[in-house]
Design a protein around this motif. Structure first.
Motif, PDB file in Angstrom:
ATOM      1  N   GLN A 281       0.844  -1.184   0.000  1.00 42.33           N
ATOM      2  CA  GLN A 281       0.000   0.000   0.000  1.00 42.33           C
ATOM      3  C   GLN A 281       0.884   1.241   0.000  1.00 42.33           C
ATOM      4  O   GLN A 281       1.758   1.383   0.829  1.00 42.33           O
ATOM      5  N   LEU A 282       0.605   2.145  -0.943  1.00 46.75           N
ATOM      6  CA  LEU A 282       1.391   3.363  -1.051  1.00 46.75           C
ATOM      7  C   LEU A 282       1.167   4.232   0.173  1.00 46.75           C
ATOM      8  O   LEU A 282       0.028   4.480   0.568  1.00 46.75           O
ATOM      9  N   GLN A 283       2.258   4.686   0.775  1.00 47.29           N
ATOM     10  CA  GLN A 283       2.160   5.533   1.957  1.00 47.29           C
ATOM     11  C   GLN A 283       3.202   6.633   1.873  1.00 47.29           C
ATOM     12  O   GLN A 283       4.360   6.402   1.527  1.00 47.29           O
ATOM     13  N   LEU A 284       2.771   7.845   2.214  1.00 48.47           N
ATOM     14  CA  LEU A 284       3.654   9.002   2.283  1.00 48.47           C
ATOM     15  C   LEU A 284       3.499   9.619   3.661  1.00 48.47           C
ATOM     16  O   LEU A 284       2.375   9.883   4.091  1.00 48.47           O
ATOM     17  N   VAL A 285       4.610   9.861   4.332  1.00 50.06           N
ATOM     18  CA  VAL A 285       4.573  10.414   5.678  1.00 50.06           C
ATOM     19  C   VAL A 285       5.488  11.631   5.739  1.00 50.06           C
ATOM     20  O   VAL A 285       6.704  11.511   5.571  1.00 50.06           O
ATOM     21  N   GLU A 286       4.884  12.796   6.015  1.00 48.26           N
ATOM     22  CA  GLU A 286       5.643  14.031   6.136  1.00 48.26           C
ATOM     23  C   GLU A 286       6.104  14.223   7.576  1.00 48.26           C
ATOM     24  O   GLU A 286       5.434  13.792   8.517  1.00 48.26           O
ATOM     25  N   SER A 287       7.219  14.912   7.723  1.00 42.70           N
ATOM     26  CA  SER A 287       7.718  15.282   9.044  1.00 42.70           C
ATOM     27  C   SER A 287       8.572  16.535   8.913  1.00 42.70           C
ATOM     28  O   SER A 287       8.944  16.918   7.795  1.00 42.70           O
ATOM     29  N   GLY A 288       8.859  17.132  10.058  1.00 40.58           N
ATOM     30  CA  GLY A 288       9.750  18.290  10.068  1.00 40.58           C
ATOM     31  C   GLY A 288       9.062  19.622  10.287  1.00 40.58           C
ATOM     32  O   GLY A 288       9.730  20.647  10.444  1.00 40.58           O
TER      33      GLY A 288
ATOM     34  N   SER B 216      10.577  16.514   5.451  1.00 42.32           N
ATOM     35  CA  SER B 216      10.881  15.222   4.844  1.00 42.32           C
ATOM     36  C   SER B 216       9.582  14.523   4.465  1.00 42.32           C
ATOM     37  O   SER B 216       8.565  14.675   5.143  1.00 42.32           O
ATOM     38  N   CYS B 217       9.642  13.764   3.406  1.00 46.44           N
ATOM     39  CA  CYS B 217       8.511  12.950   2.957  1.00 46.44           C
ATOM     40  C   CYS B 217       9.043  11.540   2.746  1.00 46.44           C
ATOM     41  O   CYS B 217       9.781  11.298   1.780  1.00 46.44           O
ATOM     42  N   ALA B 218       8.690  10.647   3.647  1.00 44.76           N
ATOM     43  CA  ALA B 218       9.152   9.263   3.565  1.00 44.76           C
ATOM     44  C   ALA B 218       8.096   8.411   2.885  1.00 44.76           C
ATOM     45  O   ALA B 218       6.918   8.454   3.262  1.00 44.76           O
ATOM     46  N   ALA B 219       8.521   7.648   1.887  1.00 43.56           N
ATOM     47  CA  ALA B 219       7.586   6.860   1.087  1.00 43.56           C
ATOM     48  C   ALA B 219       7.794   5.371   1.313  1.00 43.56           C
ATOM     49  O   ALA B 219       8.909   4.912   1.580  1.00 43.56           O
ATOM     50  N   SER B 220       6.704   4.637   1.185  1.00 41.28           N
ATOM     51  CA  SER B 220       6.784   3.184   1.272  1.00 41.28           C
ATOM     52  C   SER B 220       5.628   2.570   0.507  1.00 41.28           C
ATOM     53  O   SER B 220       4.631   3.240   0.220  1.00 41.28           O
ATOM     54  N   GLY B 221       5.794   1.287   0.155  1.00 40.65           N
ATOM     55  CA  GLY B 221       4.702   0.558  -0.457  1.00 40.65           C
ATOM     56  C   GLY B 221       4.575   0.696  -1.957  1.00 40.65           C
ATOM     57  O   GLY B 221       3.604   0.201  -2.542  1.00 40.65           O
ATOM     58  N   PHE B 222       5.539   1.376  -2.614  1.00 39.93           N
ATOM     59  CA  PHE B 222       5.490   1.490  -4.070  1.00 39.93           C
ATOM     60  C   PHE B 222       6.900   1.742  -4.593  1.00 39.93           C
ATOM     61  O   PHE B 222       7.830   1.947  -3.817  1.00 39.93           O
ATOM     62  N   SER B 223       7.021   1.700  -5.894  1.00 41.93           N
ATOM     63  CA  SER B 223       8.324   1.905  -6.526  1.00 41.93           C
ATOM     64  C   SER B 223       8.644   3.387  -6.553  1.00 41.93           C
ATOM     65  O   SER B 223       8.387   4.091  -7.531  1.00 41.93           O
ATOM     66  N   PHE B 224       9.176   3.851  -5.446  1.00 40.76           N
ATOM     67  CA  PHE B 224       9.390   5.284  -5.225  1.00 40.76           C
ATOM     68  C   PHE B 224      10.146   5.941  -6.362  1.00 40.76           C
ATOM     69  O   PHE B 224       9.804   7.047  -6.785  1.00 40.76           O
ATOM     70  N   ASP B 225      11.165   5.272  -6.876  1.00 43.65           N
ATOM     71  CA  ASP B 225      12.021   5.921  -7.862  1.00 43.65           C
ATOM     72  C   ASP B 225      11.394   5.992  -9.250  1.00 43.65           C
ATOM     73  O   ASP B 225      12.042   6.458 -10.192  1.00 43.65           O
ATOM     74  N   TYR B 226      10.153   5.567  -9.390  1.00 42.12           N
ATOM     75  CA  TYR B 226       9.433   5.758 -10.644  1.00 42.12           C
ATOM     76  C   TYR B 226       8.491   6.969 -10.592  1.00 42.12           C
ATOM     77  O   TYR B 226       7.891   7.322 -11.603  1.00 42.12           O
ATOM     78  N   TYR B 227       8.337   7.551  -9.428  1.00 43.33           N
ATOM     79  CA  TYR B 227       7.326   8.591  -9.231  1.00 43.33           C
ATOM     80  C   TYR B 227       7.939   9.971  -9.048  1.00 43.33           C
ATOM     81  O   TYR B 227       8.969  10.121  -8.376  1.00 43.33           O
ATOM     82  N   ALA B 228       7.276  10.962  -9.622  1.00 42.23           N
ATOM     83  CA  ALA B 228       7.554  12.343  -9.262  1.00 42.23           C
ATOM     84  C   ALA B 228       6.888  12.626  -7.921  1.00 42.23           C
ATOM     85  O   ALA B 228       5.857  12.043  -7.594  1.00 42.23           O
TER      86      ALA B 228
ATOM     87  N   SER C   2       0.965  18.354 -10.956  1.00 46.04           N
ATOM     88  CA  SER C   2      -0.162  19.129 -10.426  1.00 46.04           C
ATOM     89  C   SER C   2      -1.387  18.258 -10.168  1.00 46.04           C
ATOM     90  O   SER C   2      -2.375  18.736  -9.598  1.00 46.04           O
ATOM     91  N   ARG C   3      -1.315  16.991 -10.581  1.00 43.96           N
ATOM     92  CA  ARG C   3      -2.440  16.076 -10.384  1.00 43.96           C
ATOM     93  C   ARG C   3      -1.941  14.769  -9.779  1.00 43.96           C
ATOM     94  O   ARG C   3      -2.003  13.718 -10.408  1.00 43.96           O
ATOM     95  N   PRO C   4      -1.440  14.829  -8.565  1.00 42.17           N
ATOM     96  CA  PRO C   4      -0.906  13.610  -7.949  1.00 42.17           C
ATOM     97  C   PRO C   4      -2.004  12.622  -7.602  1.00 42.17           C
ATOM     98  O   PRO C   4      -3.171  13.003  -7.463  1.00 42.17           O
ATOM     99  N   SER C   5      -1.613  11.383  -7.447  1.00 39.26           N
ATOM    100  CA  SER C   5      -2.587  10.331  -7.181  1.00 39.26           C
ATOM    101  C   SER C   5      -2.651   9.935  -5.714  1.00 39.26           C
ATOM    102  O   SER C   5      -3.635   9.338  -5.278  1.00 39.26           O
ATOM    103  N   SER C   6      -1.601  10.250  -4.954  1.00 37.04           N
ATOM    104  CA  SER C   6      -1.580   9.842  -3.546  1.00 37.04           C
ATOM    105  C   SER C   6      -1.000  10.960  -2.701  1.00 37.04           C
ATOM    106  O   SER C   6      -0.064  11.645  -3.140  1.00 37.04           O
ATOM    107  N   TRP C   7      -1.525  11.091  -1.495  1.00 35.97           N
ATOM    108  CA  TRP C   7      -1.169  12.204  -0.607  1.00 35.97           C
ATOM    109  C   TRP C   7      -0.739  11.702   0.763  1.00 35.97           C
ATOM    110  O   TRP C   7      -1.235  10.670   1.239  1.00 35.97           O
ATOM    111  N   GLY C   8       0.122  12.476   1.390  1.00 37.18           N
ATOM    112  CA  GLY C   8       0.440  12.257   2.786  1.00 37.18           C
ATOM    113  C   GLY C   8      -0.573  12.965   3.674  1.00 37.18           C
ATOM    114  O   GLY C   8      -1.517  13.591   3.189  1.00 37.18           O
TER     115      GLY C   8
END
Length: 121
Positions: free
Chosen positions: A1-8, A21-33, A106-112
């Motif tokens: 499951q795609l997850q984004l967690v902001e901190s700071g 910081s925005c820490a990502a998990s659950g997806f191929s991070f290096d394919y996404y803007a 400008s049209r992201p699919s997932s949010w923190g």
């Protein structure tokens, strides 16, 4: 499951600096803007900055150009937003979001869930 967690986020005086910081998990991070957005009370959400999957392309809102810097570390699945010379008008909840391509920043699919930044003396 795609997850984004902001901190700071924090309370900082005008002229100060913060690094989000925005820490990502659950997806191929290096394919996404990844983009940073913010929403101040009573205002619409606005785009702040975006970085391409490789980190080679970036863009910034005019209001933050020269003060904010976006970067990413794909080995750590993390995107950063370095914010310098902060102003009271930078006060907002800051969100990171994932987009399938840089052109879709400008049209992201997932949010923190967001992190609060308050600039005040």
């Amino acid at each position: 499951q795609l997850q984004l967690v902001e901190s700071g986020g924090d309370l900082v005086q005008p002229g100060g600096s913060l690094r989000l910081s925005c820490a990502a998990s659950g997806f191929s991070f290096d394919y996404y803007a990844i983009g940073w957005f913010r929403q101040a009370p009573g205002k619409e959400r606005e785009g702040v900055s975006c970085i391409s999957s490789s980190g080679g392309l970036t863009n910034y809102a005019d209001s933050v150009k020269g003060r904010f810097t976006i970067s990413r570390d794909n080995a750590k699945n993390t995107v950063y937003l370095q914010m310098n010379s902060l102003k009271p008008e930078d006060t907002a909840v800051y969100y990171c979001a994932a987009a399938s391509a840089y052109v879709y920043c400008s049209r992201p699919s997932s949010w923190g869930q967001g992190t609060q930044v308050t600039v005040s003396s």
